[in-house]
Each structure stands twice: as structure tokens, then as C-alpha cells.
Write a protein that holds these residues in place. Structure first.
Motif, PDB file in Angstrom:
ATOM      1  N   ASP A  73       2.316  10.200   8.582  1.00 33.82           N
ATOM      2  CA  ASP A  73       3.152   9.146   9.141  1.00 33.82           C
ATOM      3  C   ASP A  73       4.519   9.743   9.456  1.00 33.82           C
ATOM      4  O   ASP A  73       5.132  10.377   8.612  1.00 33.82           O
ATOM      5  CB  ASP A  73       3.295   8.001   8.142  1.00 33.82           C
ATOM      6  CG  ASP A  73       3.784   6.744   8.835  1.00 33.82           C
ATOM      7  OD1 ASP A  73       3.008   5.780   8.900  1.00 33.82           O
ATOM      8  OD2 ASP A  73       4.927   6.759   9.324  1.00 33.82           O
TER       9      ASP A  73
ATOM     10  N   ALA B 282       0.834  -1.191   0.000  1.00 36.11           N
ATOM     11  CA  ALA B 282       0.000   0.000   0.000  1.00 36.11           C
ATOM     12  C   ALA B 282       0.873   1.247   0.000  1.00 36.11           C
ATOM     13  O   ALA B 282       2.033   1.200   0.396  1.00 36.11           O
ATOM     14  CB  ALA B 282      -0.895   0.016   1.244  1.00 36.11           C
ATOM     15  N   VAL B 283       0.291   2.338  -0.435  1.00 38.28           N
ATOM     16  CA  VAL B 283       0.944   3.643  -0.317  1.00 38.28           C
ATOM     17  C   VAL B 283       0.453   4.283   0.959  1.00 38.28           C
ATOM     18  O   VAL B 283      -0.749   4.367   1.200  1.00 38.28           O
ATOM     19  CB  VAL B 283       0.616   4.543  -1.522  1.00 38.28           C
ATOM     20  CG1 VAL B 283       1.169   5.944  -1.292  1.00 38.28           C
ATOM     21  CG2 VAL B 283       1.189   3.953  -2.798  1.00 38.28           C
ATOM     22  N   SER B 284       1.388   4.689   1.788  1.00 37.00           N
ATOM     23  CA  SER B 284       1.037   5.384   3.020  1.00 37.00           C
ATOM     24  C   SER B 284       1.601   6.794   2.934  1.00 37.00           C
ATOM     25  O   SER B 284       2.799   6.975   2.749  1.00 37.00           O
ATOM     26  CB  SER B 284       1.622   4.642   4.212  1.00 37.00           C
ATOM     27  OG  SER B 284       1.324   5.343   5.393  1.00 37.00           O
ATOM     28  N   ARG B 285       0.736   7.770   3.051  1.00 34.82           N
ATOM     29  CA  ARG B 285       1.169   9.130   2.752  1.00 34.82           C
ATOM     30  C   ARG B 285       1.081  10.066   3.948  1.00 34.82           C
ATOM     31  O   ARG B 285       2.071  10.600   4.411  1.00 34.82           O
ATOM     32  CB  ARG B 285       0.287   9.701   1.633  1.00 34.82           C
ATOM     33  CG  ARG B 285       1.071  10.208   0.453  1.00 34.82           C
ATOM     34  CD  ARG B 285       0.120  10.759  -0.563  1.00 34.82           C
ATOM     35  NE  ARG B 285      -0.221   9.796  -1.577  1.00 34.82           N
ATOM     36  CZ  ARG B 285       0.536   9.540  -2.629  1.00 34.82           C
ATOM     37  NH1 ARG B 285       1.666  10.161  -2.799  1.00 34.82           N
ATOM     38  NH2 ARG B 285       0.164   8.653  -3.520  1.00 34.82           N
ATOM     39  N   SER B 286      -0.140  10.211   4.451  1.00 38.15           N
ATOM     40  CA  SER B 286      -0.369  11.350   5.338  1.00 38.15           C
ATOM     41  C   SER B 286       0.033  11.042   6.771  1.00 38.15           C
ATOM     42  O   SER B 286      -0.158   9.931   7.263  1.00 38.15           O
ATOM     43  CB  SER B 286      -1.850  11.718   5.301  1.00 38.15           C
ATOM     44  OG  SER B 286      -2.611  10.579   5.633  1.00 38.15           O
TER      45      SER B 286
ATOM     46  N   SER C  89      -2.298   5.332   8.183  1.00 36.55           N
ATOM     47  CA  SER C  89      -2.190   6.373   7.159  1.00 36.55           C
ATOM     48  C   SER C  89      -2.257   5.792   5.754  1.00 36.55           C
ATOM     49  O   SER C  89      -1.921   6.449   4.789  1.00 36.55           O
ATOM     50  CB  SER C  89      -0.896   7.149   7.350  1.00 36.55           C
ATOM     51  OG  SER C  89       0.162   6.266   7.584  1.00 36.55           O
ATOM     52  N   VAL C  90      -2.689   4.549   5.662  1.00 36.64           N
ATOM     53  CA  VAL C  90      -2.830   3.928   4.343  1.00 36.64           C
ATOM     54  C   VAL C  90      -4.230   4.192   3.808  1.00 36.64           C
ATOM     55  O   VAL C  90      -5.215   4.010   4.526  1.00 36.64           O
ATOM     56  CB  VAL C  90      -2.575   2.410   4.431  1.00 36.64           C
ATOM     57  CG1 VAL C  90      -2.973   1.729   3.150  1.00 36.64           C
ATOM     58  CG2 VAL C  90      -1.117   2.140   4.746  1.00 36.64           C
ATOM     59  N   LYS C  91      -4.299   4.652   2.570  1.00 39.30           N
ATOM     60  CA  LYS C  91      -5.611   4.947   1.994  1.00 39.30           C
ATOM     61  C   LYS C  91      -6.004   3.920   0.929  1.00 39.30           C
ATOM     62  O   LYS C  91      -7.163   3.581   0.765  1.00 39.30           O
ATOM     63  CB  LYS C  91      -5.600   6.346   1.370  1.00 39.30           C
ATOM     64  CG  LYS C  91      -5.500   7.461   2.413  1.00 39.30           C
ATOM     65  CD  LYS C  91      -6.818   7.656   3.163  1.00 39.30           C
ATOM     66  CE  LYS C  91      -6.622   8.518   4.409  1.00 39.30           C
ATOM     67  NZ  LYS C  91      -6.170   7.755   5.590  1.00 39.30           N
ATOM     68  N   ASN C  92      -4.997   3.447   0.180  1.00 37.68           N
ATOM     69  CA  ASN C  92      -5.247   2.452  -0.866  1.00 37.68           C
ATOM     70  C   ASN C  92      -4.355   1.258  -0.611  1.00 37.68           C
ATOM     71  O   ASN C  92      -3.247   1.416  -0.118  1.00 37.68           O
ATOM     72  CB  ASN C  92      -4.882   3.008  -2.243  1.00 37.68           C
ATOM     73  CG  ASN C  92      -5.632   4.279  -2.532  1.00 37.68           C
ATOM     74  OD1 ASN C  92      -6.833   4.280  -2.672  1.00 37.68           O
ATOM     75  ND2 ASN C  92      -4.909   5.378  -2.580  1.00 37.68           N
TER      76      ASN C  92
ATOM     77  N   PHE D  92       4.013   1.766  -6.390  1.00 32.80           N
ATOM     78  CA  PHE D  92       2.838   0.962  -6.039  1.00 32.80           C
ATOM     79  C   PHE D  92       2.315   0.210  -7.258  1.00 32.80           C
ATOM     80  O   PHE D  92       2.027  -0.990  -7.198  1.00 32.80           O
ATOM     81  CB  PHE D  92       1.749   1.872  -5.464  1.00 32.80           C
ATOM     82  CG  PHE D  92       0.466   1.153  -5.122  1.00 32.80           C
ATOM     83  CD1 PHE D  92       0.369   0.382  -3.973  1.00 32.80           C
ATOM     84  CD2 PHE D  92      -0.645   1.242  -5.958  1.00 32.80           C
ATOM     85  CE1 PHE D  92      -0.811  -0.279  -3.652  1.00 32.80           C
ATOM     86  CE2 PHE D  92      -1.830   0.579  -5.642  1.00 32.80           C
ATOM     87  CZ  PHE D  92      -1.907  -0.174  -4.490  1.00 32.80           C
TER      88      PHE D  92
END
Lengths: 216, 108, 110
Positions: free
Chosen positions: A74, A68-72, B56-59, A124
């Protein structure tokens, strides 16, 4: 071996994406998975390698349960998250081997933090595409029917016996023979048959997709 | 490929994917492939305390082979159509099985 | 590889009837469509629900599902086991076939 520790960079021929200056972090922590290096998303496997430290690791796709992409928000920064289906090798050493607590429950979470956050979507996508190229069919290294029959609760002996029965004339071949079975026997037969059908399908089926397209 | 077709009709719907390691992820089904790998968006991990890194994972991309269940929303499932499709799939599979010699692998 | 070899063999051999029994158990499952069935899964899980779809891998969609998980707690000090069950209901559930141990048609579904 699902996760392999490396001391030299293996030959990679089908790399879909390369992210230099990527940091890796592992939870639970592992000495083998931290620091700066290059992430290679190859069609065969995922490789992380640090040329400076001459070490790294490679992971087979079936080992990666989720990515998964974790962005905000973190604290480590935007990253590619990978949950593995088991512990990371070397974890036991790093964490002290005094207690063997719930080994089965242990699984590692890896985070790859690229220098440039903009790369994440492409990373991803590359990992998703490669994961789809590497389906797992029971036994990851041979995938033979015999291996498929041996997964899970079934002992090797009984699986072999099943195949012999299946081949020999001792196998029930007509409906009236079936009716002489006890309910328990029928349940057993139903289960054995389901395994046989499934394993046949696994070896032969996936290239025949077109035949089922009308099922929609 | 009954379930591949079926899950394609579920794209855009809310589902909860439960994994064999007991992780449960709620989200919107974004895509599915023939191995029943799932891409989910707008996800929420049901047991966040156990999986803090997924906050914080969205997808995410979920490997099909690690899935135990997928909870579906009943109004989105046309059960009559599904049963009909299952009968037809059984028929075509049976025809394929009969056309195939039952060769077992050599036993050492 | 294997796929090509089998496909060629299949083309050469043509239809065979001697092993048509192989399909019989799945026929039982087919006849259970729209009926309540009992499914036993790995990990001491059992399901009861209405069968809406299945395939040859025993992937299934079940409706009005009751799941029962049996948990065995071992008290290490007294070395005794206690068994408890956890139940829950799920209105519509896809079940992946690789966890399925047994499918039982309606007559034996309690």
C-alpha cells in the motif's frame, strides 16, 4: 454523535493503546482527518488528536464497520484501516456542496499509519477488544425497549400503540382468539411478536449467556 | 447463543460475509464472539474496484451488527444437528420467557 | 443496571402463564424447521429456503436459498418508475435477524 470533531483532547480513562506520531488519512478526504497526531484506542471510543493543531476527532465503536491491518504494497505504508458506516463530518465542505450525490452511499475509509509498523498488530487487537466491549443494541444512546421498537420501518406512533396493546387486556391472550385472525392479521401479529421478543431479549438477554451454553 | 456456538464450529472454514453496505468479503473465519462479530483472515473483497483500499488487507474484524448474510459451505454444516439445537434453544428460551414478567417500559 | 433490575423482578415474580401467547409466533417458526420458508427482509429482499436453525432474534440458517432483490429504477426525466428483480441462489446462508421483517411458514411459501 458517531464521529465527533474535537478541539481539545477529551479525558480518557480506559485507553488500551496509544500510538504517538501516527498519521491519519481519510477517503473521501477531510480537513479534519489528515496529518500527524496521536491515536488513542480507548474502551469507550477511538480518539485521534493533534496537540500542535489542537484538533482531532473521536469515533464511537458502533460506527466502525470493519477494521483491519493493511500491510503489503500500500503506497501510504502499513496501516490500520477503518471503514465507517457513513461519511466523515466536514466531507461535504471539503468536497464542495454543489451536488448532493448519493448521500446514502457515502461512507468514509480512515487509515491510521503508525510511525512504527510493529505496533499494528497490537493496535488491531486493542481495537478488536474494545469493539467487542461496545455492542450496539438498536438505539446507541438509550437502548430502551421503546427505542428498539422504533427502528427501521416502523413509525413511532405504531410502536407506542403496540406497547399499549401489549399491556392492555385488549391483547389476544388465548389460542381461540388467535384463530379468528385473518392470515394477514396473523402475519402482522407474528411480526409484532417477533419485535417484542427481540427487544426483551436485547435488554435482558446478554448477561444470561450461560443459560444457552448447552445449545452446542 | 445457538449461532455463537454454530459459528465456533465454522472457525477455519471459508465463508463470505455480506455487509449491509453491500460489501462482500471472502475469507477464512478466524474467530467469532457472542455478538457475532467476526474476525476473518486471508480475505478477498469481492468487488475490489469499489474498495481499492482493502486490496492489501489480509485480516479484518467485522462488526456483527453490520452483517446482512454469511454464505457458508454446505458440507461443513450438519443440518440435522443444527435443527436439533434450534429446537432445544427454542425450548430453553421459552422457559426463560415464561419465567420473566412481561413488563413493558412506561409509555410517556 | 436494567439487567439486574429485570433479573430481580423475574426472581420475585416467578413463572407466569398469562402471556404465554407471546411465544406462539416463534412456535410457528419452530414448526417450520426443515421446511421451506419465505422470509422478507429490509432493503426489498426476499428469501426462500429450507430453515435449518433460528433463534429468538430471528437469526437464521437457510439451505438451498433463492434470493430475490426488487430494484425500483426512477427515470428522473420522464418521472416514471420501472421495477426489476435480481435473483441468485446460495446453497447455505446465515441471515442476521435484524434485517428480517416477516417469516412465513411453508403453506404460504410459493
Amino acid at each position: 454523535m458517531p464521529v465527533t470533531l474535537l478541539h481539545s483532547l477529551p479525558a480518557l480513562s480506559q485507553t488500551r493503546f496509544t500510538a504517538e506520531k501516527t498519521r491519519v488519512a481519510c477517503d473521501p478526504p477531510s480537513d479534519a482527518a489528515h496529518g500527524l497526531g496521536t491515536l488513542y484506542i480507548d474502551e469507550q471510543r477511538v480518539v485521534f488528536f493533534s496537540t500542535e493543531a489542537s484538533c482531532g476527532f473521536s469515533i464511537d465503536y458502533p460506527t466502525i464497520v470493519i477494521h483491519a491491518v493493511s500491510r503489503s504494497a500500500d503506497p501510504v505504508g502499513a496501516h490500520l484501516y477503518c471503514q465507517l458506516d457513513g461519511p466523515f463530518p466536514g466531507y461535504a465542505k471539503a468536497g464542495g456542496d454543489s451536488d448532493e450525490e448519493d448521500e446514502e452511499e457515502q461512507f468514509a475509509e480512515l487509515r491510521f499509519i503508525p510511525e512504527d509498523e510493529q505496533l499494528l498488530d497490537d493496535m488491531f487487537k486493542a481495537m478488536s477488544d474494545c469493539a467487542a466491549l461496545n455492542p450496539d443494541d438498536g438505539g446507541s444512546d438509550s437502548g430502551s425497549d421503546l427505542d428498539d421498537l422504533c427502528v427501521g420501518d416502523y413509525q413511532d406512533e405504531s410502536a407506542v400503540q403496540t406497547i399499549e396493546e401489549f399491556n392492555s387486556s385488549a391483547f389476544i391472550t388465548s389460542p381461540d382468539q388467535l384463530s379468528s385472525l385473518t392470515p394477514k392479521g396473523r402475519e402482522t401479529l407474528a411480526h409484532l411478536e417477533s419485535i417484542i421478543v427481540e427487544s426483551t431479549e436485547q435488554t435482558n438477554g446478554y448477561n444470561d449467556e450461560g443459560r444457552f451454553d448447552d445449545a452446542e | 447463543m445457538l449461532f455463537y456456538s454454530f459459528f465456533k464450529t465454522q472457525v477455519g472454514q471459508h465463508v463470505t460475509v455480506e455487509l449491509k453496505n453491500d460489501l462482500a468479503i471472502q475469507g477464512v473465519l478466524e474467530s467469532v464472539d457472542q455478538f457475532l462479530n467476526f474476525k476473518l483472515k486471508d480475505i478477498k473483497v469481492v468487488d475490489e474496484e469499489r474498495y481499492p483500499h482493502m486490496l492489501s488487507v489480509k485480516n479484518c474484524f467485522v462488526r456483527g451488527s453490520v452483517v446482512r448474510y454469511v454464505q457458508l459451505s454446505p458440507p461443513t454444516v450438519d443440518t440435522a444437528l443444527l435443527q436439533d439445537a434450534a429446537r432445544r434453544e427454542a425450548q430453553s428460551t421459552q422457559q426463560m420467557q415464561q419465567a420473566k414478567p412481561n413488563v413493558a417500559p412506561p409509555v410517556a | 443496571m436494567t439487567d439486574v433490575a429485570s433479573a430481580n423482578a423475574a426472581a420475585a415474580a416467578g413463572p407466569t402463564s398469562s402471556f404465554s401467547m407471546v411465544e406462539e409466533p416463534l412456535d410457528l417458526v419452530r414448526l417450520s424447521l426443515d421446511e421451506r420458508i419465505y422470509v422478507k427482509l429490509r432493503g426489498d429482499r426476499e428469501l426462500r429456503g429450507r430453515l435449518h436453525a433460528y433463534d429468538q432474534h430471528l437469526n437464521m440458517v437457510l439451505g438451498e436459498v433463492e434470493e430475490t432483490i426488487t430494484i425500483v429504477d426512477v427515470d428522473e426525466e420522464s418521472n416514471t418508475q420501472s421495477v426489476r428483480t435480481v435473483n441468485r441462489k446460495v446453497p447455505m446462508l446465515f441471515v442476521r435477524g435484524d434485517g428480517v421483517i416477516l417469516v412465513s411458514p411453508p403453506s404460504r411459501a410459493s
